[in-house]
Design a protein around this motif. Sequence first.
Motif, PDB file in Angstrom:
ATOM      1  N   SER A 173      29.455  47.508  39.213  1.00 25.58           N
ATOM      2  CA  SER A 173      30.923  47.635  39.813  1.00 25.58           C
ATOM      3  C   SER A 173      31.517  48.335  40.518  1.00 25.58           C
ATOM      4  O   SER A 173      31.954  48.160  41.680  1.00 25.58           O
ATOM      5  CB  SER A 173      31.436  48.287  37.999  1.00 25.58           C
ATOM      6  OG  SER A 173      30.974  49.959  38.033  1.00 25.58           O
ATOM      7  N   LEU A 195      32.879  47.158  45.561  1.00 28.34           N
ATOM      8  CA  LEU A 195      33.947  48.102  46.301  1.00 28.34           C
ATOM      9  C   LEU A 195      33.429  49.179  46.641  1.00 28.34           C
ATOM     10  O   LEU A 195      34.006  50.018  47.418  1.00 28.34           O
ATOM     11  CB  LEU A 195      34.649  48.763  44.737  1.00 28.34           C
ATOM     12  CG  LEU A 195      35.090  47.869  43.639  1.00 28.34           C
ATOM     13  CD1 LEU A 195      36.170  48.748  43.005  1.00 28.34           C
ATOM     14  CD2 LEU A 195      36.349  46.938  44.425  1.00 28.34           C
ATOM     15  N   GLN A 209      35.024  50.060  49.455  1.00 32.19           N
ATOM     16  CA  GLN A 209      36.573  50.604  50.345  1.00 32.19           C
ATOM     17  C   GLN A 209      36.109  51.742  49.160  1.00 32.19           C
ATOM     18  O   GLN A 209      37.198  53.173  49.818  1.00 32.19           O
ATOM     19  CB  GLN A 209      37.422  50.013  48.456  1.00 32.19           C
ATOM     20  CG  GLN A 209      38.000  48.452  49.362  1.00 32.19           C
ATOM     21  CD  GLN A 209      38.917  47.867  48.055  1.00 32.19           C
ATOM     22  OE1 GLN A 209      37.819  46.972  47.446  1.00 32.19           O
ATOM     23  NE2 GLN A 209      39.834  48.084  47.715  1.00 32.19           N
ATOM     24  N   VAL A 210      35.268  52.142  48.605  1.00 35.55           N
ATOM     25  CA  VAL A 210      35.088  53.661  47.893  1.00 35.55           C
ATOM     26  C   VAL A 210      35.079  54.565  49.139  1.00 35.55           C
ATOM     27  O   VAL A 210      35.184  55.880  49.307  1.00 35.55           O
ATOM     28  CB  VAL A 210      34.116  54.163  47.032  1.00 35.55           C
ATOM     29  CG1 VAL A 210      33.450  54.814  46.717  1.00 35.55           C
ATOM     30  CG2 VAL A 210      34.552  52.731  45.767  1.00 35.55           C
ATOM     31  N   SER A 235      36.508  58.382  38.998  1.00 38.01           N
ATOM     32  CA  SER A 235      37.640  57.760  39.427  1.00 38.01           C
ATOM     33  C   SER A 235      38.477  58.219  39.909  1.00 38.01           C
ATOM     34  O   SER A 235      39.721  57.861  41.275  1.00 38.01           O
ATOM     35  CB  SER A 235      38.229  56.431  38.652  1.00 38.01           C
ATOM     36  OG  SER A 235      38.686  56.662  37.348  1.00 38.01           O
ATOM     37  N   THR A 240      34.756  42.590  38.980  1.00 38.09           N
ATOM     38  CA  THR A 240      35.494  44.212  39.021  1.00 38.09           C
ATOM     39  C   THR A 240      36.680  44.125  40.527  1.00 38.09           C
ATOM     40  O   THR A 240      37.848  44.215  40.598  1.00 38.09           O
ATOM     41  CB  THR A 240      34.192  45.280  39.402  1.00 38.09           C
ATOM     42  OG1 THR A 240      33.772  45.311  38.463  1.00 38.09           O
ATOM     43  CG2 THR A 240      34.668  46.486  40.587  1.00 38.09           C
ATOM     44  N   VAL A 241      36.218  42.994  41.137  1.00 35.98           N
ATOM     45  CA  VAL A 241      37.268  42.680  42.579  1.00 35.98           C
ATOM     46  C   VAL A 241      38.329  42.186  42.387  1.00 35.98           C
ATOM     47  O   VAL A 241      39.183  42.827  42.255  1.00 35.98           O
ATOM     48  CB  VAL A 241      36.201  42.004  43.852  1.00 35.98           C
ATOM     49  CG1 VAL A 241      37.742  41.271  44.563  1.00 35.98           C
ATOM     50  CG2 VAL A 241      35.395  43.119  44.290  1.00 35.98           C
ATOM     51  N   THR A 292      40.025  44.967  40.048  1.00 36.69           N
ATOM     52  CA  THR A 292      40.335  45.425  40.671  1.00 36.69           C
ATOM     53  C   THR A 292      42.283  44.936  41.725  1.00 36.69           C
ATOM     54  O   THR A 292      43.359  45.747  42.012  1.00 36.69           O
ATOM     55  CB  THR A 292      40.080  46.349  41.742  1.00 36.69           C
ATOM     56  OG1 THR A 292      38.588  46.360  41.376  1.00 36.69           O
ATOM     57  CG2 THR A 292      40.649  47.367  42.992  1.00 36.69           C
ATOM     58  N   ASP A 296      44.157  49.003  44.251  1.00 37.69           N
ATOM     59  CA  ASP A 296      43.415  50.169  44.312  1.00 37.69           C
ATOM     60  C   ASP A 296      41.739  50.493  43.423  1.00 37.69           C
ATOM     61  O   ASP A 296      41.556  50.270  42.245  1.00 37.69           O
ATOM     62  CB  ASP A 296      43.967  51.421  43.344  1.00 37.69           C
ATOM     63  CG  ASP A 296      43.575  53.254  43.939  1.00 37.69           C
ATOM     64  OD1 ASP A 296      42.721  53.336  44.302  1.00 37.69           O
ATOM     65  OD2 ASP A 296      44.286  54.321  43.858  1.00 37.69           O
ATOM     66  N   TRP A 297      40.832  51.393  44.104  1.00 43.24           N
ATOM     67  CA  TRP A 297      39.204  51.294  43.941  1.00 43.24           C
ATOM     68  C   TRP A 297      39.405  51.849  42.772  1.00 43.24           C
ATOM     69  O   TRP A 297      38.158  52.019  41.722  1.00 43.24           O
ATOM     70  CB  TRP A 297      38.625  51.286  44.896  1.00 43.24           C
ATOM     71  CG  TRP A 297      38.101  52.741  45.442  1.00 43.24           C
ATOM     72  CD1 TRP A 297      38.989  53.129  46.612  1.00 43.24           C
ATOM     73  CD2 TRP A 297      38.312  54.312  44.906  1.00 43.24           C
ATOM     74  NE1 TRP A 297      39.544  54.266  46.658  1.00 43.24           N
ATOM     75  CE2 TRP A 297      38.290  54.985  45.642  1.00 43.24           C
ATOM     76  CE3 TRP A 297      37.033  54.167  44.201  1.00 43.24           C
ATOM     77  CZ2 TRP A 297      37.836  56.134  45.700  1.00 43.24           C
ATOM     78  CZ3 TRP A 297      36.736  55.360  44.017  1.00 43.24           C
ATOM     79  CH2 TRP A 297      37.304  57.020  44.352  1.00 43.24           C
ATOM     80  N   GLY A 301      40.236  50.291  39.039  1.00 42.53           N
ATOM     81  CA  GLY A 301      38.810  48.995  39.374  1.00 42.53           C
ATOM     82  C   GLY A 301      37.945  49.819  38.002  1.00 42.53           C
ATOM     83  O   GLY A 301      36.940  49.022  37.846  1.00 42.53           O
ATOM     84  N   LEU A 302      37.397  51.116  38.798  1.00 43.42           N
ATOM     85  CA  LEU A 302      36.311  51.656  38.550  1.00 43.42           C
ATOM     86  C   LEU A 302      36.275  52.120  37.344  1.00 43.42           C
ATOM     87  O   LEU A 302      35.533  52.165  36.159  1.00 43.42           O
ATOM     88  CB  LEU A 302      35.447  52.317  39.505  1.00 43.42           C
ATOM     89  CG  LEU A 302      35.141  52.097  40.936  1.00 43.42           C
ATOM     90  CD1 LEU A 302      34.377  53.610  41.138  1.00 43.42           C
ATOM     91  CD2 LEU A 302      33.917  51.192  40.664  1.00 43.42           C
TER      92      LEU A 302
END
Length: 432
Positions: A55, A59, A62-63, A120, A180-181, A184, A190-191, A194-195
């Motif tokens: 996952s 992302l 973004q992370v 997260s 996951t994408v 999200t 917001d990542w 999503g996580l």
Amino acid sequence: MMAPMPPAADTTASPRTGARSQTERPSPASGTYSGWLFAVTIAVAAFNLRPVVTSLGPLLDQVRAGLGMNPTVAGLLTAVPSLCFGLFGFAAPAMARRVGPIAVVTAGMGAITAGVLARSFAGGTAVFLLLTALALAGVAVSNVLIPVVIKRYFPDRVGPMIGLYSMALSAGTSLAAAVTVPLTGALGGDWRYGLGIWAALGALALVLWVMIALVKRERGDRAGGPAADRLPITRSRTAWAMACFFGLQATGAYVAMGWLPKIFQDSGVDKGTSGVLLALTMVIGVPVSFVLPNLAARRGDQRLFVLVLGSCGIAGYAGLALAPATLSWVWAILVGLSNCAFPLVLTMIGLRARTAGGVVQLSAFAQGVGYLISIPGPILIGRIYQVTGEWYGPLGFLALLLVPQMLFGLRAAMARHIEDEAVRPKPAEVEA
């Protein structure tokens, strides 16, 4: 039809060790209502063993931006899973001997849930890495001990249960990478959401394992094997062959997950299609991971499967090197089949030990050493690509690695038991 497992049921003294089998059957779970619940519990746990990794990949940009993570640290994240799987996996046998494998897997589900949820909310890179490591520690001990739980509570269903475990693990890997994408995006983009959403599945697994732990009430020494029965496993050639086979197959799997889309994109395949091809590589492992362990457990040895899967990999890498954009789906399927060496090696771990304690030691040794072996692979592949600017060298190297993988696999697949190889010298022999 389920395959019987004579080695798992062996309760006679080994002619070479002089020790009686410790493969206890305190309450075999197969064939009962509680057995079905236990099987579901194992499958849910397996489903949670990879989303913590897969996952994050989609992302990662973004992370990085959200935490101010530099590229070096982001690159380190790709090596952290194998490092944690290796280091924490070595601790699993001692923990199982102390409190029992079910209790340790339950704690592992708790670590996964807490780590995935808490990271997260991490405000900085260091905290994010530490919480990711916490989740990966839970994955590591569960990796090692779930096959042990299967060996102990499903002694005559090892093949099908390993198949269920492997299929659920593959499904979790594929689903996390694929959804996951979009998930999200549906949660506002917001990542962190999503996580963090994957902690919900971890919580479900935790609840189920707490229920199993309360019902089974294992005792540590009995579950993990008494200290007197611990084997000098480093003396076993089968154990070393298994560890090397595990490490080399893990190398190929991590390279495929990390680099396959880039290989297709460099050949002219668009990003969307390259993602679909990666998903195909992982999805093909879902049905194969269910069928293969059952077939492998029916045979006295598994050398045929080692050769077939290795040959699929060589053909797939050759196709990717010579004509990646032509019949690209064929190369993706072949590489995916090659990566099914993972459920095969899990099956062999259950077959190469006579005792529950032996499975604990072999699982920890093979996975601990194996994951450490796999760490340099993806990094080296990236370095070769950086130097040459082409994929011929990296893909040729991967194809070449399949040769020792098959050689070690052929040795590990022979119908032998580590208890017969890891023989402690008798006191008289030591004095002599």
